[in-house]
Write a protein that holds these residues in place. Sequence first.
Motif, short mmCIF file in Angstrom:
data_model
loop_
_atom_site.label_atom_id
_atom_site.label_comp_id
_atom_site.label_asym_id
_atom_site.label_seq_id
_atom_site.Cartn_x
_atom_site.Cartn_y
_atom_site.Cartn_z
N LYS A 67 0.82 -1.22 0.00
CA LYS A 67 0.00 0.00 0.00
C LYS A 67 0.85 1.27 0.00
CE LYS A 67 -4.49 -1.04 0.03
NZ LYS A 67 -5.36 -0.95 1.18
N TYR A 68 1.92 1.27 0.79
CA TYR A 68 2.72 2.50 0.89
C TYR A 68 3.36 2.83 -0.45
CZ TYR A 68 7.25 0.10 1.00
OH TYR A 68 8.37 -0.64 0.67
N PHE B 122 -6.96 6.53 0.57
CA PHE B 122 -6.43 5.19 0.26
C PHE B 122 -6.93 4.09 1.20
CE2 PHE B 122 -3.36 8.00 -1.80
CZ PHE B 122 -3.22 7.37 -3.03
N VAL C 287 -6.31 3.53 4.44
CA VAL C 287 -5.22 2.91 5.18
C VAL C 287 -5.04 3.65 6.51
CG1 VAL C 287 -3.99 2.16 3.11
CG2 VAL C 287 -3.48 4.41 4.09
N THR D 235 0.77 4.05 7.58
CA THR D 235 1.14 3.72 6.20
C THR D 235 1.46 5.00 5.42
OG1 THR D 235 -0.35 1.81 6.30
CG2 THR D 235 0.40 2.50 4.11
#
Length: 471
Positions: free
Chosen positions: A5-6, A38, A40, A44
């Motif tokens: 994800k990052y 996102f 998250v 992150t």
Amino acid sequence: MKKPKYQIIIDFIKEKISKGEWAIGSQIPSQRHLAKMFEVNRSTIIIALEELMADGLIEGIAGKGTVVTNNTWTLMGSGFSTNWNGNVTQGIHKPSVSTVQEINDAESDNRLIQLSKGELSPELFPLKEMQDIVQKVSEQLTPFGYEEPKGNLKLRQTISSYLKQRGVNVSPSSIFVVSGALQALHLISIGLLKEKSTVFLEEPSYLYSLSVFQSAGMDLSGVPMDNKGVKVDSIFQTKETGRNILYTIPTFHNPTGILMEEERREELMEYCIREQIPVIEDDVYRDLWLDNAPPEPLKAKDRHGNVLYIGSLSKTLSPGLRIGWLAGPESVIERLADLKMQLDYGSSTLSQLAAEKWLSSGMYEHHIEHVRNQLMIRRQRALDALEKYLDAFAVWDIPKGGFFIWVKIKPAFKVKKLFEKALSKGILINPGSIYKENEGQFVRLSYGFASLDEIEKGIYQLSEIIKDNNK
């Protein structure tokens, strides 16, 4: 292999920077905003931002947040990119205050319970009727170009008839079609007033949430209200004739919902004529009366061309049509029509033709009756929820029309905190501070847009936030 994800976040930000969409010097969205975008955790986001900082693309600056400091081209070569961040603060038009910007962004988020919006719910949009009218208009189309500066003549004739039914007797030649009421205000600010003029207005007022007059070099001077409307004896001229104007929303005022009574209207008109103060009457909520038809507009009492009268279909039919009007002396209308031609060369022909059909066919009056009935149901649901959940924490008046309930939260809880907590829980409200309500204890709640269940749920959640704070 699926990217972590990052890394997706890093690639997204790099692309924005490399395309110049996030230019050098510009502030990137907050960690909270990116985390929401996102879906998250903020941890992150922090990992992604730290890597971009290590690459020399962004930098955290005290008081400014995280800004773009380089792009891939400047890192690769010796050239310099334009720092647009310096330019975006130098334009003559002032930006919206940060809270208003946040509200404007959040109003497009369909996941939120929208107790802020000053518009009708999609549930009340007359889709079938609009489709029928657009089809009829399209069948009758001939090749069309720009409309005349004041707007489509047939529409202006129809608006003239519409206004006559509401007590305002103005000729089509004294009516000017605009792309919504806000454009009318903008044109007045740049076309009629001297720099350093004073605009008197109710305090609080919707106009404080805009920067239209301040950007043109005007000063805003708030006048207190009571439950009958603006307090006329509190208007004090401090400048010579020709440097003052009054802006008022006498019918279902935004944000308070107050309806100016007949006697106060007469008093206000007598004062403004005697003191030679021209008046801007914003009457976009007139047709949204719920209990009884309101008194006639100020413009109905105008025999001297003292009142510039603004109306619109945005609140009663569809903001997407972008059709409003301004009625006033012909010399003023011609001046502002010339300015509009310089700005956009006229409002959409298709929208004007559709608006004319709505107003001339009788469909608009039928539609607005349905809207009033539905708004009465929505108002009652909101009032019942307030009584059930917020009675111990707030006080309010019952509006006689429009969309808004002006709610005073008791001093134990600051509205700024309530706004932030509510937004974090998926509820959008308008704090009174954006309308220059100085106590910091008021919120404007709208029952016009959210569904009935959302209205109740949103008000319940507000009460829970306040209760949690009091534990």
